[in-house]
Design a protein around this motif. Sequence first.
Motif, PDB file in Angstrom:
ATOM      1  N   THR A  66      15.301  -4.298 -22.988  1.00 38.49           N
ATOM      2  CA  THR A  66      14.334  -3.404 -22.705  1.00 38.49           C
ATOM      3  C   THR A  66      12.993  -3.795 -22.723  1.00 38.49           C
ATOM      4  O   THR A  66      12.747  -3.680 -24.211  1.00 38.49           O
ATOM      5  N   ASP A  67      12.087  -3.872 -21.937  1.00 41.86           N
ATOM      6  CA  ASP A  67      10.771  -4.423 -21.864  1.00 41.86           C
ATOM      7  C   ASP A  67      10.014  -2.950 -21.609  1.00 41.86           C
ATOM      8  O   ASP A  67      10.059  -2.379 -20.768  1.00 41.86           O
ATOM      9  N   ILE A  68       8.978  -2.674 -22.804  1.00 40.48           N
ATOM     10  CA  ILE A  68       8.401  -1.574 -22.656  1.00 40.48           C
ATOM     11  C   ILE A  68       6.968  -1.862 -22.973  1.00 40.48           C
ATOM     12  O   ILE A  68       6.787  -2.542 -23.895  1.00 40.48           O
ATOM     13  N   ASP A  69       6.037  -1.336 -21.967  1.00 40.67           N
ATOM     14  CA  ASP A  69       4.508  -1.384 -22.426  1.00 40.67           C
ATOM     15  C   ASP A  69       4.022  -0.653 -23.471  1.00 40.67           C
ATOM     16  O   ASP A  69       4.505   0.352 -23.692  1.00 40.67           O
ATOM     17  N   ALA A  70       3.378  -1.553 -24.558  1.00 40.83           N
ATOM     18  CA  ALA A  70       2.940  -0.932 -25.810  1.00 40.83           C
ATOM     19  C   ALA A  70       1.327  -1.303 -26.100  1.00 40.83           C
ATOM     20  O   ALA A  70       0.944  -2.210 -25.357  1.00 40.83           O
TER      21      ALA A  70
ATOM     22  N   ALA B  99      -2.640  -4.625 -25.713  1.00 38.82           N
ATOM     23  CA  ALA B  99      -1.819  -4.407 -25.066  1.00 38.82           C
ATOM     24  C   ALA B  99      -0.592  -5.411 -25.235  1.00 38.82           C
ATOM     25  O   ALA B  99      -0.825  -6.533 -25.247  1.00 38.82           O
ATOM     26  N   ILE B 100       0.752  -5.267 -25.530  1.00 38.99           N
ATOM     27  CA  ILE B 100       1.952  -5.990 -25.778  1.00 38.99           C
ATOM     28  C   ILE B 100       3.011  -5.357 -25.077  1.00 38.99           C
ATOM     29  O   ILE B 100       3.116  -4.216 -24.376  1.00 38.99           O
ATOM     30  N   THR B 101       4.174  -6.210 -25.122  1.00 35.97           N
ATOM     31  CA  THR B 101       5.410  -5.843 -24.769  1.00 35.97           C
ATOM     32  C   THR B 101       6.317  -5.626 -25.727  1.00 35.97           C
ATOM     33  O   THR B 101       6.387  -6.612 -26.536  1.00 35.97           O
ATOM     34  N   LEU B 102       6.746  -4.588 -26.074  1.00 34.01           N
ATOM     35  CA  LEU B 102       7.693  -4.114 -26.728  1.00 34.01           C
ATOM     36  C   LEU B 102       9.056  -4.613 -26.278  1.00 34.01           C
ATOM     37  O   LEU B 102       9.560  -3.711 -25.327  1.00 34.01           O
ATOM     38  N   GLN B 103       9.879  -5.361 -26.764  1.00 36.35           N
ATOM     39  CA  GLN B 103      11.167  -5.910 -26.370  1.00 36.35           C
ATOM     40  C   GLN B 103      12.179  -5.440 -27.016  1.00 36.35           C
ATOM     41  O   GLN B 103      12.602  -6.067 -28.124  1.00 36.35           O
ATOM     42  N   ALA B 104      12.799  -4.306 -26.647  1.00 38.69           N
ATOM     43  CA  ALA B 104      13.806  -3.681 -27.523  1.00 38.69           C
ATOM     44  C   ALA B 104      15.298  -4.378 -27.101  1.00 38.69           C
ATOM     45  O   ALA B 104      15.578  -4.444 -25.916  1.00 38.69           O
ATOM     46  N   LEU B 105      15.926  -5.055 -27.935  1.00 39.95           N
ATOM     47  CA  LEU B 105      17.121  -5.656 -27.939  1.00 39.95           C
ATOM     48  C   LEU B 105      18.419  -4.927 -28.204  1.00 39.95           C
ATOM     49  O   LEU B 105      18.292  -4.243 -29.445  1.00 39.95           O
ATOM     50  N   CYS B 106      19.607  -4.968 -27.644  1.00 33.17           N
ATOM     51  CA  CYS B 106      20.511  -4.700 -28.043  1.00 33.17           C
ATOM     52  C   CYS B 106      21.839  -5.628 -28.092  1.00 33.17           C
ATOM     53  O   CYS B 106      21.790  -6.710 -27.208  1.00 33.17           O
TER      54      CYS B 106
ATOM     55  N   ALA C  60       4.432  -7.089 -37.718  1.00 37.96           N
ATOM     56  CA  ALA C  60       5.422  -7.447 -36.642  1.00 37.96           C
ATOM     57  C   ALA C  60       4.959  -9.013 -36.322  1.00 37.96           C
ATOM     58  O   ALA C  60       3.968  -9.414 -36.298  1.00 37.96           O
ATOM     59  N   PHE C  61       5.979  -9.846 -36.060  1.00 40.29           N
ATOM     60  CA  PHE C  61       5.937 -11.069 -35.611  1.00 40.29           C
ATOM     61  C   PHE C  61       5.988 -10.961 -33.943  1.00 40.29           C
ATOM     62  O   PHE C  61       6.878 -10.450 -33.405  1.00 40.29           O
ATOM     63  N   LEU C  62       4.639 -11.543 -33.472  1.00 40.74           N
ATOM     64  CA  LEU C  62       4.598 -11.600 -31.931  1.00 40.74           C
ATOM     65  C   LEU C  62       4.667 -12.917 -31.723  1.00 40.74           C
ATOM     66  O   LEU C  62       3.934 -13.678 -31.776  1.00 40.74           O
ATOM     67  N   LYS C  63       5.503 -12.901 -30.348  1.00 37.86           N
ATOM     68  CA  LYS C  63       5.774 -14.095 -29.594  1.00 37.86           C
ATOM     69  C   LYS C  63       4.843 -14.160 -28.512  1.00 37.86           C
ATOM     70  O   LYS C  63       4.724 -13.437 -27.495  1.00 37.86           O
ATOM     71  N   ARG C  64       4.125 -15.560 -28.395  1.00 43.58           N
ATOM     72  CA  ARG C  64       3.211 -15.485 -27.030  1.00 43.58           C
ATOM     73  C   ARG C  64       4.146 -15.561 -25.968  1.00 43.58           C
ATOM     74  O   ARG C  64       4.807 -16.637 -26.085  1.00 43.58           O
ATOM     75  N   GLU C  65       3.770 -15.066 -25.055  1.00 49.29           N
ATOM     76  CA  GLU C  65       4.509 -15.354 -23.554  1.00 49.29           C
ATOM     77  C   GLU C  65       3.384 -15.017 -22.369  1.00 49.29           C
ATOM     78  O   GLU C  65       3.015 -14.084 -22.158  1.00 49.29           O
ATOM     79  N   GLY C  66       3.087 -16.437 -21.863  1.00 47.33           N
ATOM     80  CA  GLY C  66       2.141 -16.533 -20.512  1.00 47.33           C
ATOM     81  C   GLY C  66       0.909 -16.093 -21.344  1.00 47.33           C
ATOM     82  O   GLY C  66       0.432 -16.407 -22.567  1.00 47.33           O
TER      83      GLY C  66
ATOM     84  N   GLY D   2       0.079 -13.031 -22.589  1.00 45.01           N
ATOM     85  CA  GLY D   2       0.191 -11.935 -23.856  1.00 45.01           C
ATOM     86  C   GLY D   2       1.160 -11.894 -24.807  1.00 45.01           C
ATOM     87  O   GLY D   2       1.751 -13.199 -25.026  1.00 45.01           O
ATOM     88  N   TYR D   3       1.565 -10.914 -25.575  1.00 41.44           N
ATOM     89  CA  TYR D   3       2.446 -10.972 -26.895  1.00 41.44           C
ATOM     90  C   TYR D   3       3.538 -10.061 -26.473  1.00 41.44           C
ATOM     91  O   TYR D   3       3.547  -9.115 -25.805  1.00 41.44           O
ATOM     92  N   VAL D   4       4.708 -10.661 -27.093  1.00 35.93           N
ATOM     93  CA  VAL D   4       5.848  -9.773 -27.114  1.00 35.93           C
ATOM     94  C   VAL D   4       6.358  -9.697 -28.677  1.00 35.93           C
ATOM     95  O   VAL D   4       6.001 -10.456 -29.469  1.00 35.93           O
ATOM     96  N   MET D   5       6.612  -8.249 -28.788  1.00 40.36           N
ATOM     97  CA  MET D   5       7.143  -7.952 -30.087  1.00 40.36           C
ATOM     98  C   MET D   5       8.603  -7.520 -30.097  1.00 40.36           C
ATOM     99  O   MET D   5       8.862  -6.518 -29.711  1.00 40.36           O
ATOM    100  N   PRO D   6       9.399  -8.668 -30.298  1.00 40.51           N
ATOM    101  CA  PRO D   6      10.843  -8.422 -30.200  1.00 40.51           C
ATOM    102  C   PRO D   6      11.409  -7.471 -31.577  1.00 40.51           C
ATOM    103  O   PRO D   6      11.067  -7.635 -32.451  1.00 40.51           O
ATOM    104  N   VAL D   7      12.189  -6.440 -31.001  1.00 42.86           N
ATOM    105  CA  VAL D   7      12.944  -5.635 -32.018  1.00 42.86           C
ATOM    106  C   VAL D   7      14.278  -5.729 -31.801  1.00 42.86           C
ATOM    107  O   VAL D   7      14.856  -5.733 -30.671  1.00 42.86           O
TER     108      VAL D   7
END
Length: 169
Positions: free
Chosen positions: A76-80, A99-106, A122-128, A130-135
């Motif tokens: 689930t990707d959430i604007d954060a 602004a980043i994407t909070l990426q909630a994984l199940c 948090a470790f943020l991954k560069r995507e395009g 922006g940055y993604v914060m996978p949890v």
Amino acid sequence: MLPSATRILCLLTLLGATTAPVPSHALSCLPADPIADFLQANASDEIWIVVDGTLRFDERKLPPRDALDNNAPPQTDIDARLTGTSLGTDGFARPFDRAITLQALCYGPWCAGATDGARYLAFLKREGDGYVMPVNPCGSMVYQNATAEMRDALTTCFRGGTCTPAEMN
């Protein structure tokens, strides 16, 4: 009476059915370790940064954390927004407010969570651009209320100093 070959096959089938592994109802995770995460990110072909800051997002958008809910989406990707400082050779001193994407994984029915307004390392991954914060449900790559010792150890790693994961100590 069944022929002996058939009886043996039936017994083997019955034995296999009674000793077959059953699905586990608990998630097994290795202990989360920011140094191990740093080494993994550093070895990756992807670009990662480490940020210590306050996370803001709409918690209602998180997937359900009910272990009985097998219908949770895998991601689930959430604007954060994450506001704080990023890691550099001078430690956590570079301002970061993006602004980043909070990426909630199940993982099956087990879903990651996060808290709006909480402080995270948090470790943020560069995507395009922006940055993604996978949890994830195991807690790696994101640490709530990190200690000064964690930040100092990561700074040492970033500078090329001794960088030994906890499991190796």
